[in-house]
Scaffold this motif. Structure first.
Motif, PDB file in Angstrom:
ATOM      1  N   TYR A  42       0.786  -1.236   0.000  1.00 18.03           N
ATOM      2  CA  TYR A  42       0.000   0.000   0.000  1.00 18.03           C
ATOM      3  C   TYR A  42       0.818   1.286   0.000  1.00 18.03           C
ATOM      4  N   GLY A  43       2.126   1.222   0.106  1.00 15.86           N
ATOM      5  CA  GLY A  43       2.990   2.385  -0.022  1.00 15.86           C
ATOM      6  C   GLY A  43       2.809   3.443   1.060  1.00 15.86           C
ATOM      7  N   ALA A  70       9.645   1.274   4.058  1.00 13.69           N
ATOM      8  CA  ALA A  70       9.216   1.944   2.825  1.00 13.69           C
ATOM      9  C   ALA A  70      10.412   2.272   1.945  1.00 13.69           C
ATOM     10  N   HIS A  71      11.509   2.693   2.556  1.00 14.49           N
ATOM     11  CA  HIS A  71      12.707   3.005   1.772  1.00 14.49           C
ATOM     12  C   HIS A  71      13.255   1.747   1.093  1.00 14.49           C
ATOM     13  N   LEU A  78      11.014  11.795   0.275  1.00 15.96           N
ATOM     14  CA  LEU A  78      10.242  12.951   0.741  1.00 15.96           C
ATOM     15  C   LEU A  78       8.786  12.591   1.001  1.00 15.96           C
ATOM     16  N   VAL A  79       8.200  11.784   0.144  1.00 18.05           N
ATOM     17  CA  VAL A  79       6.822  11.329   0.358  1.00 18.05           C
ATOM     18  C   VAL A  79       6.780  10.461   1.616  1.00 18.05           C
ATOM     19  N   ASN A  80       7.762   9.597   1.741  1.00 18.92           N
ATOM     20  CA  ASN A  80       7.884   8.734   2.909  1.00 18.92           C
ATOM     21  C   ASN A  80       7.997   9.575   4.182  1.00 18.92           C
ATOM     22  N   LEU A  81       8.861  10.577   4.174  1.00 15.46           N
ATOM     23  CA  LEU A  81       9.052  11.447   5.331  1.00 15.46           C
ATOM     24  C   LEU A  81       7.767  12.196   5.661  1.00 15.46           C
ATOM     25  N   LEU A  85       5.842  11.628   9.171  1.00 17.51           N
ATOM     26  CA  LEU A  85       5.707  12.787  10.068  1.00 17.51           C
ATOM     27  C   LEU A  85       4.248  13.108  10.350  1.00 17.51           C
ATOM     28  N   THR A  86       3.420  13.079   9.321  1.00 20.51           N
ATOM     29  CA  THR A  86       1.996  13.358   9.502  1.00 20.51           C
ATOM     30  C   THR A  86       1.369  12.328  10.436  1.00 20.51           C
TER      31      THR A  86
END
Length: 182
Positions: A42-43, A70-71, A78-81, A85-86
């Protein structure tokens, strides 16, 4: 709701959280495998959900596991971060709020008013360092308990949320610059 019913609910919730925490320690490798599996499928949505749940529900592993997984599966850093974070900020904030709102009943049943004031004072004076250390280290980071023990919101932000954000950013830089390359 009667006071006796409230006590039962609090003890059931406390017992459930304690059991979840112990089980997360016992099955840490299984949890990591499951996190990996959902992130691969699901990324970024899985990273967000995993990060949220790992911050909200008291347990031994953190959202860093989701970020690293994920990495490894090739997610954009950046999307992962942003996802982690969210999820982490929302999960930590909700856990803290739940602890503040529901944890007071439990604390009032265990300690008298004078003792509670002393605990609040100590937590806001000295306990903030434990919050800081747990936010940036492998120690369990449990915002729900910090809220239940009435850590001030400003101390939670300064010693909990901001260092937690910084720890995720440090991990993202480490991943970006070659550590944990998959």
């Amino acid at each position: 709701m009667r006071k006796e019913d409230a006590r039962k609910i609090i003890w059931v919730a406390f017992t459930l959280f304690l059991v979840l925490f112990v089980l997360s320690i016992m099955f840490a490798s299984f949890l990591r495998f499951e996190v990996d599996k959902y992130i691969e499928t699901y990324g970024s949505l899985a990273v967000f959900i995993a990060s949220f749940l790992l911050e909200f529900v008291p347990q031994y592993i953190s959202g860093h596991v989701a970020m690293i997984s994920a990495h490894i599966f090739g997610a954009d850093i950046l999307v992962n971060l942003f996802s982690v974070l969210t999820g982490a900020v929302l999960g930590s904030s909700l856990g803290f709020a739940v602890g503040q709102y529901y944890g007071l009943d439990l604390i009032n049943k265990v300690f008298n008013e004078k003792r509670i004031e002393r605990i609040k004072s100590l937590l806001n004076q000295e306990g903030k360092w434990f919050v800081l250390i747990s936010a940036i280290s492998p120690l369990p980071y449990i915002p729900m308990i910090f809220g239940a023990l009435h850590l001030s919101k400003s101390n939670f932000l300064i010693y909990g949320i901001f260092p937690r954000i910084a720890s995720y950013i440090v991990v993202a830089f480490a991943l970006y610059y070659g550590f944990y390359n998959g």
